[in-house]
Design an enzyme around this catalytic site. Structure first.
Site: not given
Ligand code: COA
Length: 258
Positions: A65, A111, A114, A134
Site C-alpha cells: 500500500a 498489500g 495480499e 507491515e
Molecule cells: N509506498 C510508497 N512508496 C513506495 C513504496 C510504498 N509501499 N515502496 C516503494 N516506494 C517508493 C519509494 O519511496 C521510492 O520513491 P522515491 O524514488 O520517490 O523516493 C521508490 O518507490 C523506489 O523505492 P526504493 O525504496 O528507493 O527502492 P529500493 O530498491 O531501495 O527498495 C523496497 C525496495 C521494496 C525494499 C523498499 O522500497 C521498501 O521497503 N518498500 C516498502 C515496502 C513496505 O513496507 N510495504 C508495505 C506497505 S504497508
C-alpha cells in the site's frame, strides 16, 4: 480512462498491469479504485474469460500500500481504507467467477503480497520476493493478509512471516505453497497465459463452480454439502451435456458457458 493501470485483452485474457514503476507500483487510492473498475470489467465483459494481474517494470509486482497516504489517517479512516480495499478489490478478485492469476515479477510486499494471495493462484519470476513487512511500520496487513496467508501456509509459518516481516525468495515461496510455478521474468506473462488458455478450453460454468467450492473450503460437513449442491447444478448446464457427449463421441467439446 485509467491512469495507473494498463489493460489489454488478447485471446480472451485480460492482462491488468499496475503501472507506477517509479513507486514500485504501490497501491494508492487511485490504483485501488481503478483495480476495482478493471475487475468489474473482468466480471461483466463476455469477451474476457480470464485475467492476469502483474506489475510494470523489472523490479516490483507491488511493493505494498502507498505508505505516503498513511500519516494523516485516523483510526476510523484506517479501518475504512482496509474495508473499502477488501470489498472493492481483494474479495472481488477472490470471488471472481473467471480465473484471475497473479504473475509476480519482483517485490510482492504488504498489500502486494495480499493482492497476489487474493488471486486464484500465483506464478512468479525468479527475482520475485514475498513478504508482509507491515510490522516495520507499526501496522498489520489490512487487505486480508493475516487470513489468506494463514489459510495457505498454516499458522506457524504465517506467524513467523507476519512477526518478522522477512521476505521469502521465489523458491522459498514455492516451498511454502504460495507460488505454483517459477519462470524467467521474460517468460512470466506468456507462461501464465499458456495455463489460462488451457483453463479457457474447459467448461466455464464448471470453472466458476470450482472457484466457488474451493473458496468455500471448510473442514466440516458444510464444505462437502456445498460441493454436492454445485455438483448437482452442473447437471442443469448445456456444457455438461456437451462435455459428456463429446467424450463418448470421441471428439473435442465445444463449450458455450451455458
Ligand atoms: N509506498 C510508497 N512508496 C513506495 C513504496 C510504498 N509501499 N515502496 C516503494 N516506494 C517508493 C519509494 O519511496 C521510492 O520513491 P522515491 O524514488 O520517490 O523516493 C521508490 O518507490 C523506489 O523505492 P526504493 O525504496 O528507493 O527502492 P529500493 O530498491 O531501495 O527498495 C523496497 C525496495 C521494496 C525494499 C523498499 O522500497 C521498501 O521497503 N518498500 C516498502 C515496502 C513496505 O513496507 N510495504 C508495505 C506497505 S504497508
Amino acid at each position: 480512462m485509467l491512469t495507473t493501470l494498463l489493460t489489454q485483452i488478447e485471446n480472451n485474457i485480460c492482462t491488468i498491469t499496475i503501472n507506477r514503476p517509479d513507486k514500485l507500483n504501490a497501491l494508492n487510492k487511485t490504483v485501488i479504485t481503478e483495480l476495482s473498475t478493471a475487475i468489474d470489467e473482468v466480471y461483466s465483459n463476455s469477451e474476457i474469460k480470464s485475467a492476469i494481474i502483474t506489475g510494470a517494470g523489472p523490479k516490483a509486482f507491488v511493493a505494498g500500500a502507498d505508505i505516503s497516504e498513511f500519516l494523516q489517517l485516523t483510526s476510523a479512516q484506517g479501518e475504512e481504507l482496509s474495508r473499502r480495499g477488501q470489498q472493492m478489490v481483494f474479495d472481488k478478485i477472490e470471488k471472481s467467477p473467471k480465473p484471475i492469476v497473479a504473475a509476480v515479477n519482483g517485490f510482492a510486499l504488504g498489500g502486494g503480497c495480499e493482492l497476489a494471495l487474493s488471486c486464484h493462484f500465483i506464478y512468479a519470476s525468479e527475482n520475485a520476493k514475498f513478504g508482509q513487512p507491515e510490522v516495520n511500520l507499526g501496522l498489520i496487513p489490512g487487505y486480508g493478509g493475516t487470513q489468506r496467508l494463514t489459510q495457505l501456509i498454516g499458522r506457524n509459518r504465517s506467524m513467523e512471516l507476519l512477526m518478522t516481516g522477512n521476505m521469502l525468495s521465489a523458491q522459498e515461496a514455492m516451498t511454502y505453497g504460495i507460488v505454483n510455478k517459477i519462470v524467467t521474468a521474460d517468460e512470466l506473462v506468456s507462461k501464465t497465459k499458456e495455463t489460462l488458455q488451457l483453463i479457457q478450453s474447459k467448461a466455464p460454468l464448471a470453472i466458476k463452480a470450482v472457484i466457488e467450492c474451493v473458496n468455500n473450503f471448510d473442514h466440516t460437513q458444510q464444505g462437502y454439502d456445498f460441493e454436492i449442491k454445485k455438483f448437482g447444478e452442473c447437471f442443469a448446464t448445456e456444457d455438461l451435456k456437451e462435455g459428456a457427449s463429446a467424450f463418448l463421441e470421441k471428439r473435442k467439446a465445444n463449450f458455450k458457458g451455458k
